[in-house]
Scaffold this motif. Structure first.
Motif, PDB file in Angstrom:
ATOM      1  N   VAL A  61      -5.441  26.337   1.588  1.00 56.31           N
ATOM      2  CA  VAL A  61      -6.618  25.487   1.408  1.00 56.31           C
ATOM      3  C   VAL A  61      -6.185  24.052   1.106  1.00 56.31           C
ATOM      4  CG1 VAL A  61      -8.629  25.049  -0.067  1.00 56.31           C
ATOM      5  CG2 VAL A  61      -8.132  27.371   0.721  1.00 56.31           C
ATOM      6  N   HIS A  62      -5.211  23.883   0.234  1.00 54.54           N
ATOM      7  CA  HIS A  62      -4.735  22.545  -0.111  1.00 54.54           C
ATOM      8  C   HIS A  62      -4.198  21.830   1.129  1.00 54.54           C
ATOM      9  CE1 HIS A  62      -1.718  19.670  -1.845  1.00 54.54           C
ATOM     10  NE2 HIS A  62      -2.807  19.327  -2.497  1.00 54.54           N
ATOM     11  N   GLY A  63      -3.410  22.529   1.933  1.00 57.33           N
ATOM     12  CA  GLY A  63      -2.881  21.930   3.160  1.00 57.33           C
ATOM     13  C   GLY A  63      -3.989  21.529   4.122  1.00 57.33           C
ATOM     14  N   GLY A  64      -4.991  22.378   4.263  1.00 57.59           N
ATOM     15  CA  GLY A  64      -6.114  22.054   5.145  1.00 57.59           C
ATOM     16  C   GLY A  64      -6.900  20.845   4.668  1.00 57.59           C
ATOM     17  N   LEU A  65      -7.102  20.743   3.362  1.00 60.68           N
ATOM     18  CA  LEU A  65      -7.826  19.590   2.824  1.00 60.68           C
ATOM     19  C   LEU A  65      -7.007  18.308   2.986  1.00 60.68           C
ATOM     20  CD1 LEU A  65      -9.352  21.195  -0.389  1.00 60.68           C
ATOM     21  CD2 LEU A  65     -10.567  20.543   1.703  1.00 60.68           C
ATOM     22  N   ARG A  66      -5.693  18.402   2.801  1.00 57.59           N
ATOM     23  CA  ARG A  66      -4.831  17.220   3.007  1.00 57.59           C
ATOM     24  C   ARG A  66      -4.889  16.757   4.463  1.00 57.59           C
ATOM     25  NH1 ARG A  66      -0.776  15.805  -0.937  1.00 57.59           N
ATOM     26  NH2 ARG A  66       0.121  14.646   0.791  1.00 57.59           N
ATOM     27  N   GLU A  67      -4.855  17.710   5.401  1.00 56.94           N
ATOM     28  CA  GLU A  67      -4.947  17.348   6.820  1.00 56.94           C
ATOM     29  C   GLU A  67      -6.278  16.663   7.118  1.00 56.94           C
ATOM     30  OE1 GLU A  67      -4.239  20.738   9.321  1.00 56.94           O
ATOM     31  OE2 GLU A  67      -2.305  21.146   8.388  1.00 56.94           O
ATOM     32  N   THR A  68      -7.349  17.175   6.539  1.00 57.23           N
ATOM     33  CA  THR A  68      -8.670  16.587   6.753  1.00 57.23           C
ATOM     34  C   THR A  68      -8.705  15.157   6.218  1.00 57.23           C
ATOM     35  OG1 THR A  68      -9.714  18.763   6.621  1.00 57.23           O
ATOM     36  CG2 THR A  68     -11.137  16.853   6.273  1.00 57.23           C
ATOM     37  N   LEU A  69      -8.163  14.942   5.031  1.00 59.93           N
ATOM     38  CA  LEU A  69      -8.136  13.591   4.466  1.00 59.93           C
ATOM     39  C   LEU A  69      -7.238  12.658   5.278  1.00 59.93           C
ATOM     40  CD1 LEU A  69      -8.038  14.364   0.652  1.00 59.93           C
ATOM     41  CD2 LEU A  69      -9.913  13.340   1.943  1.00 59.93           C
ATOM     42  N   SER A  70      -6.112  13.175   5.737  1.00 60.86           N
ATOM     43  CA  SER A  70      -5.215  12.356   6.562  1.00 60.86           C
ATOM     44  C   SER A  70      -5.891  11.950   7.866  1.00 60.86           C
ATOM     45  CB  SER A  70      -3.925  13.116   6.869  1.00 60.86           C
ATOM     46  OG  SER A  70      -3.192  13.320   5.689  1.00 60.86           O
ATOM     47  N   ALA A  71      -6.668  12.852   8.433  1.00 59.22           N
ATOM     48  CA  ALA A  71      -7.391  12.528   9.670  1.00 59.22           C
ATOM     49  C   ALA A  71      -8.405  11.417   9.419  1.00 59.22           C
ATOM     50  CB  ALA A  71      -8.077  13.773  10.222  1.00 59.22           C
ATOM     51  N   LEU A  72      -9.004  11.400   8.249  1.00 62.06           N
ATOM     52  CA  LEU A  72      -9.941  10.323   7.923  1.00 62.06           C
ATOM     53  C   LEU A  72      -9.224   8.982   7.856  1.00 62.06           C
ATOM     54  CD1 LEU A  72     -12.123  11.990   5.148  1.00 62.06           C
ATOM     55  CD2 LEU A  72     -12.803  11.460   7.491  1.00 62.06           C
ATOM     56  N   ASP A  73      -8.014   8.983   7.312  1.00 66.92           N
ATOM     57  CA  ASP A  73      -7.227   7.748   7.234  1.00 66.92           C
ATOM     58  C   ASP A  73      -6.827   7.245   8.611  1.00 66.92           C
ATOM     59  OD1 ASP A  73      -7.366   7.646   4.491  1.00 66.92           O
ATOM     60  OD2 ASP A  73      -5.423   8.620   4.182  1.00 66.92           O
ATOM     61  N   ALA A  74      -6.687   8.146   9.572  1.00 70.24           N
ATOM     62  CA  ALA A  74      -6.245   7.766  10.909  1.00 70.24           C
ATOM     63  C   ALA A  74      -7.382   7.216  11.772  1.00 70.24           C
ATOM     64  CB  ALA A  74      -5.609   8.972  11.599  1.00 70.24           C
ATOM     65  N   ARG A  75      -8.611   7.419  11.355  1.00 66.88           N
ATOM     66  CA  ARG A  75      -9.752   6.928  12.140  1.00 66.88           C
ATOM     67  C   ARG A  75      -9.768   5.405  12.152  1.00 66.88           C
ATOM     68  NH1 ARG A  75     -14.899  10.443  10.028  1.00 66.88           N
ATOM     69  NH2 ARG A  75     -14.200  12.450  10.825  1.00 66.88           N
ATOM     70  N   PRO A  76     -10.093   4.828  13.307  1.00 61.79           N
ATOM     71  CA  PRO A  76     -10.185   3.365  13.334  1.00 61.79           C
ATOM     72  C   PRO A  76     -11.409   2.898  12.545  1.00 61.79           C
ATOM     73  CG  PRO A  76     -10.827   4.299  15.445  1.00 61.79           C
ATOM     74  CD  PRO A  76     -10.343   5.440  14.589  1.00 61.79           C
ATOM     75  N   GLY A  77     -11.228   1.876  11.791  1.00 59.47           N
ATOM     76  CA  GLY A  77     -12.315   1.315  11.003  1.00 59.47           C
ATOM     77  C   GLY A  77     -12.590  -0.103  11.459  1.00 59.47           C
ATOM     78  N   PRO A  78     -13.364  -0.819  10.703  1.00 59.52           N
ATOM     79  CA  PRO A  78     -13.642  -2.207  11.083  1.00 59.52           C
ATOM     80  C   PRO A  78     -12.352  -3.021  11.036  1.00 59.52           C
ATOM     81  CG  PRO A  78     -14.496  -1.738   8.895  1.00 59.52           C
ATOM     82  CD  PRO A  78     -13.991  -0.437   9.461  1.00 59.52           C
ATOM     83  N   PRO A  79     -12.252  -4.037  11.878  1.00 63.42           N
ATOM     84  CA  PRO A  79     -11.032  -4.839  11.885  1.00 63.42           C
ATOM     85  C   PRO A  79     -10.839  -5.559  10.550  1.00 63.42           C
ATOM     86  CG  PRO A  79     -12.703  -5.830  13.291  1.00 63.42           C
ATOM     87  CD  PRO A  79     -13.245  -4.508  12.809  1.00 63.42           C
ATOM     88  N   VAL A  80      -9.599  -5.608  10.126  1.00 56.80           N
ATOM     89  CA  VAL A  80      -9.256  -6.282   8.885  1.00 56.80           C
ATOM     90  C   VAL A  80      -8.720  -7.658   9.252  1.00 56.80           C
ATOM     91  CG1 VAL A  80      -7.777  -6.191   6.844  1.00 56.80           C
ATOM     92  CG2 VAL A  80      -8.689  -4.081   7.818  1.00 56.80           C
TER      93      VAL A  80
END
Length: 92
Positions: A61-80
């Protein structure tokens, strides 16, 4: 003894089943993310395992949650804006 600490030998299950009191399931509210909800539901598997089996479930479960959070970090966001795009006149 108290409800939290049963008498020794009390609540012993059949061979192969964990001994001790059965804990009621905590209510779970959906997170809105089906993957996270499935991981949280997986935590219920520990109630059917001996203590030694808990680690595998928790690590999964911990590994799956870490992967989910890492995927959120990889999403493109507004330009900085880059620091060079903001030049200031530093005259005194």
């Amino acid at each position: 003894m108290s409800d939290l600490m049963p008498e020794p030998g009390a609540e012993a299950g059949a061979p192969g089943e964990p001994a001790g009191p059965a804990f009621p399931e905590a209510p779970r509210e959906p997170t809105g993310d089906p993957g996270v909800d499935a991981l949280v539901e997986r935590l219920a598997d520990v109630t059917h395992l001996d203590t030694e089996g808990h680690v595998e479930v928790y690590e999964d479960v911990h590994g799956g949650l870490r992967e989910t959070l890492s995927a959120l970090d990889a999403r493109p966001g507004p330009p900085v804006p880059s620091p060079a795009s903001h030049t200031y006149d530093n005259r005194s």
